[in-house]
Design a protein around this motif. Structure first.
Motif, PDB file in Angstrom:
ATOM      1  N   THR B  92      28.291  23.298  24.794  1.00 28.71           N
ATOM      2  CA  THR B  92      27.596  22.022  24.902  1.00 28.71           C
ATOM      3  C   THR B  92      28.512  20.915  25.410  1.00 28.71           C
ATOM      4  O   THR B  92      28.130  20.149  26.283  1.00 28.71           O
ATOM      5  CB  THR B  92      26.987  21.625  23.543  1.00 28.71           C
ATOM      6  N   VAL B  93      29.736  20.851  24.886  1.00 29.91           N
ATOM      7  CA  VAL B  93      30.626  19.735  25.253  1.00 29.91           C
ATOM      8  C   VAL B  93      31.471  20.074  26.484  1.00 29.91           C
ATOM      9  O   VAL B  93      31.411  19.388  27.499  1.00 29.91           O
ATOM     10  CB  VAL B  93      31.537  19.349  24.067  1.00 29.91           C
ATOM     11  N   ALA B  94      32.263  21.145  26.404  1.00 35.71           N
ATOM     12  CA  ALA B  94      33.204  21.444  27.494  1.00 35.71           C
ATOM     13  C   ALA B  94      32.467  21.815  28.772  1.00 35.71           C
ATOM     14  O   ALA B  94      32.824  21.375  29.855  1.00 35.71           O
ATOM     15  CB  ALA B  94      34.146  22.566  27.072  1.00 35.71           C
ATOM     16  N   ARG B  95      31.419  22.610  28.645  1.00 44.89           N
ATOM     17  CA  ARG B  95      30.693  23.078  29.832  1.00 44.89           C
ATOM     18  C   ARG B  95      30.069  21.908  30.594  1.00 44.89           C
ATOM     19  O   ARG B  95      29.974  21.936  31.821  1.00 44.89           O
ATOM     20  CB  ARG B  95      29.617  24.086  29.411  1.00 44.89           C
ATOM     21  N   GLN B  96      29.652  20.889  29.870  1.00 45.16           N
ATOM     22  CA  GLN B  96      29.081  19.712  30.542  1.00 45.16           C
ATOM     23  C   GLN B  96      30.155  18.673  30.825  1.00 45.16           C
ATOM     24  O   GLN B  96      29.848  17.592  31.309  1.00 45.16           O
ATOM     25  CB  GLN B  96      27.969  19.083  29.699  1.00 45.16           C
ATOM     26  N   SER B  97      31.401  18.987  30.440  1.00 39.65           N
ATOM     27  CA  SER B  97      32.520  18.065  30.595  1.00 39.65           C
ATOM     28  C   SER B  97      32.164  16.682  30.062  1.00 39.65           C
ATOM     29  O   SER B  97      32.406  15.666  30.707  1.00 39.65           O
ATOM     30  CB  SER B  97      32.949  17.984  32.067  1.00 39.65           C
ATOM     31  N   LEU B  98      31.595  16.659  28.876  1.00 38.10           N
ATOM     32  CA  LEU B  98      31.105  15.406  28.311  1.00 38.10           C
ATOM     33  C   LEU B  98      32.249  14.586  27.732  1.00 38.10           C
ATOM     34  O   LEU B  98      33.277  15.123  27.303  1.00 38.10           O
ATOM     35  CB  LEU B  98      30.060  15.692  27.224  1.00 38.10           C
ATOM     36  N   ASN B  99      32.017  13.302  27.682  1.00 34.97           N
ATOM     37  CA  ASN B  99      33.025  12.369  27.184  1.00 34.97           C
ATOM     38  C   ASN B  99      33.002  12.339  25.653  1.00 34.97           C
ATOM     39  O   ASN B  99      32.696  11.316  25.044  1.00 34.97           O
ATOM     40  CB  ASN B  99      32.735  10.987  27.771  1.00 34.97           C
ATOM     41  N   VAL B 100      33.315  13.476  25.058  1.00 39.30           N
ATOM     42  CA  VAL B 100      33.285  13.610  23.603  1.00 39.30           C
ATOM     43  C   VAL B 100      34.714  13.787  23.104  1.00 39.30           C
ATOM     44  O   VAL B 100      35.458  14.621  23.627  1.00 39.30           O
ATOM     45  CB  VAL B 100      32.421  14.822  23.180  1.00 39.30           C
ATOM     46  N   LYS B 101      35.095  13.005  22.115  1.00 38.78           N
ATOM     47  CA  LYS B 101      36.439  13.102  21.552  1.00 38.78           C
ATOM     48  C   LYS B 101      36.344  13.851  20.225  1.00 38.78           C
ATOM     49  O   LYS B 101      35.698  13.383  19.286  1.00 38.78           O
ATOM     50  CB  LYS B 101      37.038  11.711  21.331  1.00 38.78           C
ATOM     51  N   ILE B 102      36.988  15.001  20.179  1.00 39.69           N
ATOM     52  CA  ILE B 102      36.927  15.847  18.987  1.00 39.69           C
ATOM     53  C   ILE B 102      38.263  15.749  18.265  1.00 39.69           C
ATOM     54  O   ILE B 102      39.313  15.998  18.865  1.00 39.69           O
ATOM     55  CB  ILE B 102      36.628  17.306  19.388  1.00 39.69           C
ATOM     56  N   VAL B 103      38.208  15.364  17.010  1.00 37.32           N
ATOM     57  CA  VAL B 103      39.441  15.162  16.263  1.00 37.32           C
ATOM     58  C   VAL B 103      39.474  16.133  15.081  1.00 37.32           C
ATOM     59  O   VAL B 103      38.616  16.085  14.198  1.00 37.32           O
ATOM     60  CB  VAL B 103      39.539  13.711  15.754  1.00 37.32           C
ATOM     61  N   GLY B 104      40.461  17.031  15.111  1.00 38.07           N
ATOM     62  CA  GLY B 104      40.628  17.994  14.025  1.00 38.07           C
ATOM     63  C   GLY B 104      41.806  17.579  13.161  1.00 38.07           C
ATOM     64  O   GLY B 104      42.951  17.558  13.631  1.00 38.07           O
ATOM     65  N   THR B 105      41.524  17.229  11.931  1.00 42.05           N
ATOM     66  CA  THR B 105      42.608  16.844  11.021  1.00 42.05           C
ATOM     67  C   THR B 105      42.932  18.041  10.117  1.00 42.05           C
ATOM     68  O   THR B 105      42.276  19.077  10.199  1.00 42.05           O
ATOM     69  CB  THR B 105      42.194  15.640  10.158  1.00 42.05           C
ATOM     70  N   HIS B 106      43.918  17.920   9.271  1.00 45.40           N
ATOM     71  CA  HIS B 106      44.276  18.995   8.333  1.00 45.40           C
ATOM     72  C   HIS B 106      44.591  20.284   9.081  1.00 45.40           C
ATOM     73  O   HIS B 106      44.197  21.370   8.689  1.00 45.40           O
ATOM     74  CB  HIS B 106      43.152  19.223   7.316  1.00 45.40           C
ATOM     75  N   SER B 107      45.283  20.139  10.214  1.00 46.82           N
ATOM     76  CA  SER B 107      45.550  21.309  11.052  1.00 46.82           C
ATOM     77  C   SER B 107      46.743  22.096  10.519  1.00 46.82           C
ATOM     78  O   SER B 107      47.461  21.646   9.622  1.00 46.82           O
ATOM     79  CB  SER B 107      45.828  20.834  12.483  1.00 46.82           C
ATOM     80  N   GLY B 108      46.945  23.253  11.105  1.00 50.89           N
ATOM     81  CA  GLY B 108      48.069  24.102  10.729  1.00 50.89           C
ATOM     82  C   GLY B 108      48.014  24.449   9.245  1.00 50.89           C
ATOM     83  O   GLY B 108      46.942  24.727   8.693  1.00 50.89           O
TER      84      GLY B 108
END
Lengths: 325, 312
Positions: B92-108
């Motif tokens: 949905t997001v990458a394929r349409q190259s949409l201007n969506v900012k995805i923030v993943g916290t608590h990584s690693g």
């Protein structure tokens, strides 16, 4: 419209019809017997068949437009050598009513901000959408022969590269969430346009549909109308065989939606239901449209042409049958 | 070194950008107090969408907002937002190259006490494989603040990876980096240590140890994993002859994978990958103890560097 309401009152007295419980609920729900009777009276003689609608090639009667669209869908899939014929034919009437009788949109200016949006979440019915968009004037009719062709604009599933397509879909279950985002944006902008989403009945298996249903109801997104193409089949068999989706209406009602049941090939009923949705405030609406997979060509109805492609003889036979109707 | 929180700097930068730009809409999945989108929520409740515990729906809604001209920022724990909702991020997001900012916290391994279900060892791998995505992994709180401001000004889909808790400050608060360009923190010619995110300060400290032994290290902060700064890597390979990668992520598909791919095509040299060795995390009340158990320490990095220098 008044006539229909009058008929509905009679049907109610005969206990063939139910009304919803919500005070805002202006729609009707047919009992099984009521559905049977309305099907008998409506299927053979579409009330709106003579209604003139504007297409790229001028005004034509709705009945003629629908035949043309079905003919195009058949040609497109036969020509491409693959495609979901049954699922495309079941949704032709609803898409045509939306684009030619209901939605505000502008084929000359596909990105018009105030346009109503449509997300074809059951993206495998793309040929039906392409036929409708082309008839509406978004792109030349000749381009329909390029379905699924390398480098073409008419991809196997809807893509925004096609003029008039509002969202890329294809992966089932994701359209309603996108519609929620569009509807929320419209509310933020105090814009009055509406967002229509067409989802398949088998698609109801996807959990994300229900996440989005919950979100839309929570935020009272009354600018969303979900239309479920209840054609009763999915790839492997009937929905009830594969994984039962009933009772669909109760599920959506329990999720806080305004629920309407219609015969998806009864143009008057679909229009009436869409109007009821427009007058429903504070909650999103869902129209459960009972349809026939492969609608319009007798030997294609049911699941036989779910994915298979008509050969030359079958195509000829199908086109002849459409002409006779 | 001062310790500061990445999510705090992210939350403050988001509030700042959101104040300036009314098109910014923030979405969260019932973790706003942890991701610090709560700062924005308090000031702009009408532009904050609490989607509840449904990350897949959240990504879809963000896509719809973007299709209607908004700039959505969706935040949640890394493993859920790009793991559980990966197909939504992809299709949905990458394929349409949409201007969506995805923030993943608590990584690693940063949510150490919560254990492996909440830790994320594969989020870099699954986002960098997607066309159109920019993958940004800031090394400290200041870089997290910079990345937030910078990425909100760019068009297109972004994955911003942040850790839970506080990290040593490497950069000054007003640092300006460049997306897609590795930052050279230390120059040297015996070995290059390429690090990202929480491991950059570990790399620096390993370099100090090596220096005392007479080995001179170049330390690169590869804060953008995609687009990867292949020129800096080629240069490092040519000039130092060997590379160590360090990340708080699986060595498969993450920074180590990305660097190995690039270097083997451009200028093959010996590479040693320090990171999580094809295993899941585990619970630990103490984060540092967990890092030690997984070999994510200056000593381990220095050890890898000595070995790779020998194999030149």
């Amino acid at each position: 419209m008044e006539d229909l309401r009058g008929h509905a009152r009679v049907l109610k007295e005969l206990k063939l019809i139910d009304y919803g419980e919500s005070p805002q609920f202006k729609g009707v729900e047919l009992t099984e017997l009521g559905k049977f009777i309305t099907n008998l009276t409506i299927e053979d003689e579409p009330i709106l068949a003579g209604e003139m609608v504007q297409t790229r090639s001028g005004a034509k009667p709705l009945g003629q437009l629908l035949k043309d669209l079905r003919r195009q869908v058949l040609h497109m899939i036969a020509n491409a050598g693959s495609g979901h014929l049954g699922a495309s034919l079941s949704i032709v009437d609803i898409l045509a009513i939306l684009y030619f009788m209901k939605m505000q949109h502008d084929p000359i200016n596909p990105d018009w901000e105030e346009r109503d949006r449509l997300v074809l979440s059951k993206g495998h019915a793309a040929p039906a959408l392409y036929a409708v968009l082309s008839e509406a004037g978004y792109f030349p009719k000749e381009e329909l022969t390029t379905l699924r062709e390398l480098g073409g604009r008419l991809h196997g599933h809807p893509d925004t590269v096609t003029p008039g397509v509002d969202a890329k879909t294809g992966s089932l279950g994701q359209g309603l969430s996108m519609a929620v985002g569009m509807a929320y944006a419209a509310k933020l902008d105090k814009a009055s346009h509406r967002v229509y989403v067409v989802i398949g009945d088998g698609e109801l298996h996807e959990g994300q549909v229900w996440e989005a249903a919950m979100t839309a109801a929570h935020y009272g997104l009354d600018n969303i109308v979900t239309i479920i193409d209840r054609n009763k089949y999915q790839l492997t068999g009937t929905t009830e065989e594969v994984k039962g989706v009933e009772p669909i209406a109760d599920k959506w009602r329990a999720f806080g939606w305004n629920v309407l049941n219609v015969n998806g090939h009864d143009h008057f009923a679909v229009l009436d239901a869409l109007e009821v949705c427009e007058h429903t405030h504070g909650k999103p609406s869902v129209i459960i449209a009972a349809t026939t997979k492969g609608k319009g060509v007798s030997f294609m109805e049911g699941n036989k042409f779910s994915r298979s492609v008509p050969n030359a003889a079958q195509l000829k036979q199908a086109l002849e049958e459409l002409d006779r109707r | 070194m001062q310790l500061k929180s990445q999510v705090d700097y992210f939350g403050r930068a988001l509030l700042e950008k959101g104040t300036a730009n009314p098109d910014i809409v923030v979405l969260d999945a019932d973790v706003s107090a942890s991701t610090k989108t709560s700062y924005f929520q308090e000031s702009y409740p009408e532009r904050f969408i609490e989607v509840g515990i449904s990350e897949q729906d959240m990504i879809g809604i963000a896509a719809g907002l973007s299709l209607s001209g908004k700039i959505p920022v969706a935040a949640a724990f890394a493993t859920f937002i790009v793991g559980r909702a990966w197909e939504q991020v992809a299709n949905t997001v990458a394929r349409q190259s949409l201007n969506v900012k995805i923030v993943g916290t608590h990584s690693g391994l940063t949510p150490s006490a919560d254990g492996e279900s909440h830790q994320s060892i594969a989020d870099i791998a699954v986002t960098r494989v997607l066309p159109n995505m920019v993958v940004e992994v800031p090394a400290d709180a200041a870089a997290a603040g910079w990345a937030t401001r910078e990425l909100l000004d760019r068009k297109g889909p972004v994955y911003l990876r942040l850790g839970r808790g506080s990290f040593p400050m490497i950069y000054p608060d007003d640092i300006e980096l460049e997306v897609g360009r590795a930052e050279t923190l230390l120059d040297g010619d015996d070995v290059t240590i390429v690090s990202t995110g929480s491991m950059v300060h570990v790399a620096l400290s390993a370099a100090e140890t090596l220096m005392e032994e007479g080995l001179s290290s170049r330390v690169l902060d590869m804060h953008t994993i995609k687009p990867l700064d292949c020129d800096a890597l080629e240069k490092a390979a040519s000039e130092t002859g060997c590379i160590v990668t360090v990340e708080e992520h699986s060595v498969i598909g993450g920074l180590g994978g990305a660097v190995t791919e690039a270097v083997s095509e451009r200028k093959p040299v010996p590479i040693s990958r320090v990171g999580i060795k094809d295993r899941f995390g585990q619970s630990s009340r103490n984060y540092q103890a967990l890092l030690e158990r997984y070999g994510l320490t200056p000593e381990a990095v220095a050890g890898a560097a000595r070995k790779v220098v020998e194999s030149k």
